[in-house]
Design a protein around this motif. Structure first.
Motif, PDB file in Angstrom:
ATOM      1  N   ALA A  96       7.129  -4.388 -10.751  1.00 41.84           N
ATOM      2  CA  ALA A  96       7.732  -4.546  -9.589  1.00 41.84           C
ATOM      3  C   ALA A  96       8.503  -3.319  -9.291  1.00 41.84           C
ATOM      4  O   ALA A  96       8.481  -2.787  -8.020  1.00 41.84           O
ATOM      5  CB  ALA A  96       8.717  -5.691  -9.745  1.00 41.84           C
ATOM      6  N   LEU A  97       9.182  -2.726 -10.337  1.00 41.42           N
ATOM      7  CA  LEU A  97      10.099  -1.443  -9.975  1.00 41.42           C
ATOM      8  C   LEU A  97       9.284  -0.273  -9.372  1.00 41.42           C
ATOM      9  O   LEU A  97       9.527   0.579  -8.625  1.00 41.42           O
ATOM     10  CB  LEU A  97      10.906  -1.071 -11.061  1.00 41.42           C
ATOM     11  N   ALA A  98       7.881  -0.184 -10.100  1.00 39.91           N
ATOM     12  CA  ALA A  98       6.748   0.886  -9.721  1.00 39.91           C
ATOM     13  C   ALA A  98       6.865   0.668  -8.226  1.00 39.91           C
ATOM     14  O   ALA A  98       6.694   1.656  -7.295  1.00 39.91           O
ATOM     15  CB  ALA A  98       5.659   0.876 -10.498  1.00 39.91           C
ATOM     16  N   PHE A  99       6.398  -0.564  -7.743  1.00 39.68           N
ATOM     17  CA  PHE A  99       6.097  -0.935  -6.582  1.00 39.68           C
ATOM     18  C   PHE A  99       7.397  -0.617  -5.546  1.00 39.68           C
ATOM     19  O   PHE A  99       7.119   0.059  -4.351  1.00 39.68           O
ATOM     20  CB  PHE A  99       5.629  -2.280  -6.183  1.00 39.68           C
ATOM     21  N   ALA A 100       8.502  -0.852  -5.871  1.00 44.09           N
ATOM     22  CA  ALA A 100       9.555  -0.603  -5.215  1.00 44.09           C
ATOM     23  C   ALA A 100       9.999   0.650  -5.090  1.00 44.09           C
ATOM     24  O   ALA A 100      10.350   1.102  -3.771  1.00 44.09           O
ATOM     25  CB  ALA A 100      10.861  -1.400  -5.851  1.00 44.09           C
ATOM     26  N   ARG A 101       9.666   1.461  -5.899  1.00 46.09           N
ATOM     27  CA  ARG A 101       9.969   2.888  -5.927  1.00 46.09           C
ATOM     28  C   ARG A 101       9.038   3.431  -5.097  1.00 46.09           C
ATOM     29  O   ARG A 101       9.372   4.311  -4.130  1.00 46.09           O
ATOM     30  CB  ARG A 101       9.757   3.529  -7.271  1.00 46.09           C
ATOM     31  N   ARG A 102       7.659   3.322  -5.140  1.00 43.79           N
ATOM     32  CA  ARG A 102       6.728   3.670  -4.038  1.00 43.79           C
ATOM     33  C   ARG A 102       7.193   3.360  -2.660  1.00 43.79           C
ATOM     34  O   ARG A 102       6.684   4.218  -1.604  1.00 43.79           O
ATOM     35  CB  ARG A 102       5.301   3.292  -4.538  1.00 43.79           C
ATOM     36  N   ARG A 103       7.531   2.002  -2.303  1.00 40.84           N
ATOM     37  CA  ARG A 103       7.859   1.841  -1.047  1.00 40.84           C
ATOM     38  C   ARG A 103       9.412   1.920  -0.643  1.00 40.84           C
ATOM     39  O   ARG A 103       9.682   1.590   0.480  1.00 40.84           O
ATOM     40  CB  ARG A 103       7.488   0.297  -0.969  1.00 40.84           C
ATOM     41  N   ARG A 104      10.218   2.526  -1.411  1.00 37.14           N
ATOM     42  CA  ARG A 104      11.381   2.693  -1.289  1.00 37.14           C
ATOM     43  C   ARG A 104      12.191   1.498  -0.880  1.00 37.14           C
ATOM     44  O   ARG A 104      12.852   1.177   0.221  1.00 37.14           O
ATOM     45  CB  ARG A 104      11.857   3.982  -0.170  1.00 37.14           C
ATOM     46  N   ILE A 105      12.183   0.624  -1.903  1.00 41.94           N
ATOM     47  CA  ILE A 105      12.648  -0.620  -1.614  1.00 41.94           C
ATOM     48  C   ILE A 105      13.933  -0.959  -2.713  1.00 41.94           C
ATOM     49  O   ILE A 105      13.841  -0.373  -3.815  1.00 41.94           O
ATOM     50  CB  ILE A 105      11.703  -1.821  -1.998  1.00 41.94           C
ATOM     51  N   GLY A 106      14.975  -1.582  -2.310  1.00 44.63           N
ATOM     52  CA  GLY A 106      16.142  -1.891  -3.335  1.00 44.63           C
ATOM     53  C   GLY A 106      16.666  -0.615  -3.663  1.00 44.63           C
ATOM     54  O   GLY A 106      17.315   0.234  -2.846  1.00 44.63           O
TER      55      GLY A 106
END
Length: 177
Positions: free
Chosen positions: A121-131
């Motif tokens: 989930a953090l990898a996804f958030a990092r890629r999409r600049r989330i949170g």
């Protein structure tokens, strides 16, 4: 105008030709028994069959016994690759089911995928600049869209909300699994 000579259609398959096609397929692609059987059935539909009844599933089973096809190894590699891309457990489970990884093999892979839920989930958030990876705190409607993107990626609603609610620059170590 020059005429292009037409090719004669490929001859119908027999058992030996089908096994050669199967061997060529498994040497080129990592696959599962279900995908190999589907590929062989498609070749039979495409070219026809000559001889005794064809059984693509039996050939796929024999290749699995010989070690040419390993559903669990395929599933583990697929799950790891999808995890690196930031996809969650639901998406991984769906992809494995589609590929024909079911039963004991899927059950053995699921706990590993669940263990890595926060990491993916953090990898996804990092890629999409989330949170915590965003440049600035988003408006409510943007945050809801970010949560929706995480849900489509296969992450749990609770985890998606926790990550999207984090302020830019927050410490991700605070995120317990």
């Amino acid at each position: 105008m020059r005429q292009v000579p037409s090719r004669s259609p490929a001859p119908p398959l027999d058992r030996a030709a089908l096994e050669r096609l199967a061997l060529r397929y498994v040497e080129r692609f990592a696959t599962t028994r279900a995908r190999l059987a589907t590929y062989l059935a498609g070749k039979i539909r495409q070219r026809g069959w000559e001889g005794e009844a064809a059984d693509p599933a039996a050939i796929a089973e024999r290749f699995a016994e010989l070690g040419y096809v390993d559903d669990r190894a395929y599933g583990e590699a697929k799950a790891a690759a999808m995890g690196r891309r930031g996809l969650g457990a639901r998406r991984v489970a769906g992809a494995l089911h589609q590929a024909g990884v079911t039963g004991d093999d899927a059950a053995a892979i699921a706990p590993v995928v669940d263990e890595r839920a926060v990491e993916t989930a953090l990898a996804f958030a990092r890629r999409r600049r989330i949170g915590p990876f965003a440049a600035e705190a988003p408006e409510r409607d943007v945050r809801e869209k970010q949560i929706a993107a995480m849900l489509r990626a296969g992450h749990s609603p609770a985890l998606a909300r926790r990550i999207a609610a984090m302020a830019p620059g927050d410490d991700i170590a605070d995120l317990d699994s």
